[in-house]
Design a protein around this motif. Structure first.
Motif, PDB file in Angstrom:
ATOM      1  N   UNK A  35       0.907  -1.073   0.123  1.00 21.25           N
ATOM      2  CA  UNK A  35       0.185   0.177   0.133  1.00 21.25           C
ATOM      3  C   UNK A  35       0.778   1.133   0.296  1.00 21.25           C
ATOM      4  N   UNK A  36       1.891   1.147   0.246  1.00 20.38           N
ATOM      5  CA  UNK A  36       2.740   3.019   0.092  1.00 20.38           C
ATOM      6  C   UNK A  36       3.407   2.476  -1.056  1.00 20.38           C
ATOM      7  N   UNK A  37       3.386   1.511  -1.454  1.00 17.82           N
ATOM      8  CA  UNK A  37       3.943   1.576  -3.425  1.00 17.82           C
ATOM      9  C   UNK A  37       2.515   2.213  -3.676  1.00 17.82           C
ATOM     10  N   UNK A  38       1.787   2.089  -3.124  1.00 26.25           N
ATOM     11  CA  UNK A  38       0.138   2.303  -4.431  1.00 26.25           C
ATOM     12  C   UNK A  38      -0.025   4.211  -4.175  1.00 26.25           C
ATOM     13  N   UNK A  39       0.348   4.296  -2.802  1.00 26.72           N
ATOM     14  CA  UNK A  39       0.420   5.920  -2.792  1.00 26.72           C
ATOM     15  C   UNK A  39       1.154   6.495  -3.063  1.00 26.72           C
ATOM     16  N   UNK A  40       1.972   6.027  -3.394  1.00 27.84           N
ATOM     17  CA  UNK A  40       3.340   7.004  -3.583  1.00 27.84           C
ATOM     18  C   UNK A  40       3.062   6.539  -5.530  1.00 27.84           C
ATOM     19  N   UNK A  41       2.989   6.463  -6.691  1.00 32.45           N
ATOM     20  CA  UNK A  41       1.621   5.437  -6.974  1.00 32.45           C
ATOM     21  C   UNK A  41       0.766   7.173  -7.700  1.00 32.45           C
ATOM     22  N   UNK A  42       0.174   6.704  -6.838  1.00 33.83           N
ATOM     23  CA  UNK A  42      -0.472   8.199  -6.919  1.00 33.83           C
ATOM     24  C   UNK A  42      -0.253   9.595  -7.062  1.00 33.83           C
ATOM     25  N   UNK A  43       1.125   9.389  -5.891  1.00 36.01           N
ATOM     26  CA  UNK A  43       1.891  10.850  -6.328  1.00 36.01           C
ATOM     27  C   UNK A  43       2.118  10.963  -7.136  1.00 36.01           C
ATOM     28  N   UNK A  44       2.505  10.126  -7.718  1.00 34.83           N
ATOM     29  CA  UNK A  44       3.882  10.321  -9.317  1.00 34.83           C
ATOM     30  C   UNK A  44       2.528  11.001 -10.667  1.00 34.83           C
ATOM     31  N   UNK A  45       1.524   9.800  -9.956  1.00 34.84           N
ATOM     32  CA  UNK A  45       0.027  10.555 -11.386  1.00 34.84           C
ATOM     33  C   UNK A  45      -0.220  12.062 -10.909  1.00 34.84           C
TER      34      UNK A  45
END
Length: 95
Positions: A35-45
């Motif tokens: 989930x931390x990786x997914x949160x990071x991807x949200x920031x990247x987006x």
């Protein structure tokens, strides 16, 4: 405008974790949980939308790989480098 070979090596040398790879710059980010990786991807987006410039994103469980290049220019530009810096800042906040 494409970065020259000298500019490219200088700029990428200042980008923690980023490497040159076949006409792009690439970084692998590791996280403690999915989930931390997914949160990071949200920031990247969000960053990508603000730049109107989008990386290739690979998600593999707790690993996120970003690949940046400017297709319209046929290689790496200052935009890619600026955006990579933003991604690194987001990573520091997310992990």
């Amino acid at each position: 405008m494409l970065l020259t070979e000298g500019e490219l090596h200088e700029q990428v040398g200042r980008l923690e974790g980023w490497k040159l790879d076949s006409g792009a710059i690439v970084r692998k980010y590791m996280f403690n949980d999915f989930m931390k990786g997914i949160a990071f991807v949200d920031e990247v987006a969000a960053i990508s939308e603000a730049f109107d410039h989008h990386p290739h994103i690979t998600i593999d469980y707790k690993t996120v790989i970003l690949r940046l290049t400017t297709n319209e220019e046929g290689g790496i530009t200052a935009l890619d480098v600026r955006e990579a810096h933003e991604f690194n800042e987001a990573f520091e906040k997310t992990r």
